[in-house]
Each structure stands twice: as C-alpha cells, then as structure tokens.
Design a protein around this motif. Structure first.
Motif, PDB file in Angstrom:
ATOM      1  N   LEU A   1       0.745  -1.352  -0.015  1.00  0.00           N
ATOM      2  CA  LEU A   1       0.184   0.101   0.158  1.00  0.00           C
ATOM      3  C   LEU A   1       0.983   1.249   0.031  1.00  0.00           C
ATOM      4  CD1 LEU A   1      -2.734  -1.175   2.510  1.00  0.00           C
ATOM      5  CD2 LEU A   1      -2.900  -0.830   0.036  1.00  0.00           C
ATOM      6  N   PHE A   2       1.990   1.335   0.890  1.00  0.00           N
ATOM      7  CA  PHE A   2       2.725   2.341   0.755  1.00  0.00           C
ATOM      8  C   PHE A   2       3.597   2.592  -0.575  1.00  0.00           C
ATOM      9  CE2 PHE A   2       2.795   2.345   5.367  1.00  0.00           C
ATOM     10  CZ  PHE A   2       2.709   3.840   5.712  1.00  0.00           C
ATOM     11  N   GLU A   3       3.947   1.461  -1.173  1.00  0.00           N
ATOM     12  CA  GLU A   3       4.491   1.318  -2.554  1.00  0.00           C
ATOM     13  C   GLU A   3       3.301   2.058  -3.526  1.00  0.00           C
ATOM     14  OE1 GLU A   3       6.479  -1.469  -5.973  1.00  0.00           O
ATOM     15  OE2 GLU A   3       5.009  -2.313  -4.512  1.00  0.00           O
ATOM     16  N   ILE A   4       2.156   1.754  -3.480  1.00  0.00           N
ATOM     17  CA  ILE A   4       1.136   2.173  -4.146  1.00  0.00           C
ATOM     18  C   ILE A   4       1.330   3.623  -4.085  1.00  0.00           C
ATOM     19  CG2 ILE A   4      -1.435   2.729  -4.879  1.00  0.00           C
ATOM     20  CD1 ILE A   4      -1.201  -0.515  -3.850  1.00  0.00           C
ATOM     21  N   GLY A   5       1.329   4.117  -2.959  1.00  0.00           N
ATOM     22  CA  GLY A   5       1.085   5.488  -2.430  1.00  0.00           C
ATOM     23  C   GLY A   5       2.428   6.348  -3.019  1.00  0.00           C
ATOM     24  N   TRP A   6       3.668   5.814  -2.929  1.00  0.00           N
ATOM     25  CA  TRP A   6       4.705   6.610  -3.295  1.00  0.00           C
ATOM     26  C   TRP A   6       4.570   6.728  -4.857  1.00  0.00           C
ATOM     27  CZ3 TRP A   6       8.351   4.626  -6.653  1.00  0.00           C
ATOM     28  CH2 TRP A   6       9.007   3.200  -6.574  1.00  0.00           C
ATOM     29  N   ALA A   7       4.341   5.493  -5.478  1.00  0.00           N
ATOM     30  CA  ALA A   7       4.379   5.648  -6.845  1.00  0.00           C
ATOM     31  C   ALA A   7       3.341   6.388  -7.569  1.00  0.00           C
ATOM     32  CB  ALA A   7       3.964   4.013  -7.513  1.00  0.00           C
ATOM     33  N   VAL A   8       2.025   6.528  -6.970  1.00  0.00           N
ATOM     34  CA  VAL A   8       0.923   7.486  -7.648  1.00  0.00           C
ATOM     35  C   VAL A   8       1.327   9.109  -7.265  1.00  0.00           C
ATOM     36  CG1 VAL A   8      -1.606   8.230  -7.174  1.00  0.00           C
ATOM     37  CG2 VAL A   8      -0.858   6.062  -7.319  1.00  0.00           C
ATOM     38  N   GLY A   9       2.134   9.061  -6.068  1.00  0.00           N
ATOM     39  CA  GLY A   9       2.504  10.395  -5.329  1.00  0.00           C
ATOM     40  C   GLY A   9       3.422  11.112  -6.437  1.00  0.00           C
ATOM     41  N   LEU A  10       4.303  10.131  -7.026  1.00  0.00           N
ATOM     42  CA  LEU A  10       5.320  10.694  -8.159  1.00  0.00           C
ATOM     43  C   LEU A  10       4.726  11.607  -9.041  1.00  0.00           C
ATOM     44  CD1 LEU A  10       7.536   7.804  -8.700  1.00  0.00           C
ATOM     45  CD2 LEU A  10       8.329   9.750  -7.787  1.00  0.00           C
TER      46      LEU A  10
ATOM     47  N   VAL B   1       8.624   9.623   2.152  1.00  0.00           N
ATOM     48  CA  VAL B   1       8.288   8.919   3.419  1.00  0.00           C
ATOM     49  C   VAL B   1       7.492   7.644   3.066  1.00  0.00           C
ATOM     50  CG1 VAL B   1       6.754   9.029   5.367  1.00  0.00           C
ATOM     51  CG2 VAL B   1       8.208  10.868   4.771  1.00  0.00           C
ATOM     52  N   ALA B   2       6.745   7.584   2.167  1.00  0.00           N
ATOM     53  CA  ALA B   2       6.298   6.336   1.581  1.00  0.00           C
ATOM     54  C   ALA B   2       7.114   5.362   1.112  1.00  0.00           C
ATOM     55  CB  ALA B   2       5.007   6.635   0.677  1.00  0.00           C
ATOM     56  N   LEU B   3       8.074   5.864   0.304  1.00  0.00           N
ATOM     57  CA  LEU B   3       9.119   4.934  -0.056  1.00  0.00           C
ATOM     58  C   LEU B   3      10.022   4.120   0.957  1.00  0.00           C
ATOM     59  CD1 LEU B   3      11.128   5.787  -3.423  1.00  0.00           C
ATOM     60  CD2 LEU B   3      12.085   4.597  -1.368  1.00  0.00           C
ATOM     61  N   VAL B   4      10.554   4.962   1.717  1.00  0.00           N
ATOM     62  CA  VAL B   4      11.195   4.401   2.874  1.00  0.00           C
ATOM     63  C   VAL B   4      10.086   3.448   3.754  1.00  0.00           C
ATOM     64  CG1 VAL B   4      12.302   4.910   5.335  1.00  0.00           C
ATOM     65  CG2 VAL B   4      12.723   6.183   3.148  1.00  0.00           C
ATOM     66  N   ALA B   5       9.089   3.947   4.243  1.00  0.00           N
ATOM     67  CA  ALA B   5       8.005   2.988   4.815  1.00  0.00           C
ATOM     68  C   ALA B   5       7.929   1.631   4.096  1.00  0.00           C
ATOM     69  CB  ALA B   5       6.731   3.678   5.110  1.00  0.00           C
ATOM     70  N   SER B   6       7.926   1.967   2.743  1.00  0.00           N
ATOM     71  CA  SER B   6       7.327   0.580   1.858  1.00  0.00           C
ATOM     72  C   SER B   6       8.580  -0.412   2.117  1.00  0.00           C
ATOM     73  CB  SER B   6       7.167   0.899   0.619  1.00  0.00           C
ATOM     74  OG  SER B   6       7.013  -0.100  -0.012  1.00  0.00           O
ATOM     75  N   VAL B   7       9.745   0.160   1.799  1.00  0.00           N
ATOM     76  CA  VAL B   7      11.099  -0.671   1.992  1.00  0.00           C
ATOM     77  C   VAL B   7      11.388  -1.341   3.210  1.00  0.00           C
ATOM     78  CG1 VAL B   7      13.558  -0.880   1.503  1.00  0.00           C
ATOM     79  CG2 VAL B   7      11.987   0.329  -0.256  1.00  0.00           C
TER      80      VAL B   7
ATOM     81  N   THR C   1      10.045  18.960  -7.898  1.00  0.00           N
ATOM     82  CA  THR C   1      10.156  20.271  -7.935  1.00  0.00           C
ATOM     83  C   THR C   1       9.121  20.791  -6.801  1.00  0.00           C
ATOM     84  OG1 THR C   1       8.639  20.561  -9.745  1.00  0.00           O
ATOM     85  CG2 THR C   1      10.832  20.582 -10.235  1.00  0.00           C
ATOM     86  N   ARG C   2       8.312  20.068  -6.399  1.00  0.00           N
ATOM     87  CA  ARG C   2       7.061  20.338  -5.325  1.00  0.00           C
ATOM     88  C   ARG C   2       7.564  19.716  -3.917  1.00  0.00           C
ATOM     89  NH1 ARG C   2       1.577  19.226  -6.792  1.00  0.00           N
ATOM     90  NH2 ARG C   2       0.892  20.853  -5.243  1.00  0.00           N
ATOM     91  N   LEU C   3       7.669  20.431  -2.944  1.00  0.00           N
ATOM     92  CA  LEU C   3       8.298  20.049  -1.778  1.00  0.00           C
ATOM     93  C   LEU C   3       7.439  19.008  -1.076  1.00  0.00           C
ATOM     94  CD1 LEU C   3      10.446  20.036   0.424  1.00  0.00           C
ATOM     95  CD2 LEU C   3       9.164  22.005   1.528  1.00  0.00           C
ATOM     96  N   TRP C   4       6.273  19.293  -0.730  1.00  0.00           N
ATOM     97  CA  TRP C   4       5.466  18.316   0.024  1.00  0.00           C
ATOM     98  C   TRP C   4       5.180  17.317  -0.636  1.00  0.00           C
ATOM     99  CZ3 TRP C   4       6.813  18.995   4.447  1.00  0.00           C
ATOM    100  CH2 TRP C   4       7.083  20.318   5.207  1.00  0.00           C
ATOM    101  N   PRO C   5       4.745  17.199  -1.897  1.00  0.00           N
ATOM    102  CA  PRO C   5       4.743  16.062  -2.387  1.00  0.00           C
ATOM    103  C   PRO C   5       5.915  15.209  -2.615  1.00  0.00           C
ATOM    104  CG  PRO C   5       3.321  17.505  -3.577  1.00  0.00           C
ATOM    105  CD  PRO C   5       4.089  18.141  -2.701  1.00  0.00           C
TER     106      PRO C   5
END
Length: 104
Positions: free
Chosen positions: A11-20, A37-43, A27-31
């Motif tokens: 689920l975190f992987e999906i979050g970071w992939a979609v978040g890209l 964060v999602a990538l680190v949590a996923s791994v 170039t946008r800080l918060w996204p």
C-alpha cells in the motif's frame, strides 16, 4: 503477521508510485516529501516481512500488488484509460500474487 506487513508495504508502494505524479519531477516540496516517506516505509516494511517470508516471494508479491494497485489508482483517480487488456493484465498479476501466497 508477515503477510499483513507485506500488504501494508505494498500500500505504501502504491502511495509513493502514485505520488510521483504530483511531485512534478521533485520540484514540489510536500509531494516529494510524501513520496520519500512512503518509499522508505514501503521498503522498511518489505524488509520486516522478508525476515519471515522467502525474499523472492515477498518481493514478487510487493511489486505485483504495487503495480496492480498503481494501475487501478491511475484508472480511478487520475483518469487513465480502463481497457480490457489492462484489466486482463492486472488479473494475471493478481493470479501470480495469489499463486505465490498459496504455495508459500
């Protein structure tokens, strides 16, 4: 429990992939922070699950659920096309994930 951890990792992987899509090339800080964060949590969660599961199975399930989930999110939330061929391919991915769970 390792399977639940693995699903949460996916689920975190999906979050970071979609978040890209929302980082606009980081170039946008918060996204970009959210993706990181999602990538680190996923791994990290994948690593925890892999302590009890075979790494090949854990990795295949993680990437399979992540890929299928990302495609589904793209269709439902980002206006990507819903085609029969995409649905068939998602079905094949999920069949492989289920197969790996069954033989585990």
């Amino acid at each position: 429990m390792p399977w639940i951890i693995l699903i949460v990792a996916a689920l975190f992987e999906i979050g970071w992939a979609v978040g890209l899509k929302f980082t606009e090339g980081f170039t946008r800080l918060w996204p970009s922070v959210g993706v990181g964060v999602a990538l680190v949590a996923s791994v990290v969660l994948l690593g925890w699950a892999a302590k009890s599961l075979p790494i090949g199975t854990a990795y295949a399930v993680w990437t399979g659920l992540g890929a299928a989930g990302t495609i589904v999110c793209g269709i439902f939330f980002l206006g990507e096309p819903l085609t029969v061929s995409r649905m068939v391919c998602i079905g094949f991915i999920l069949a492989g994930v289920i197969g790996l769970k069954v033989v585990e």
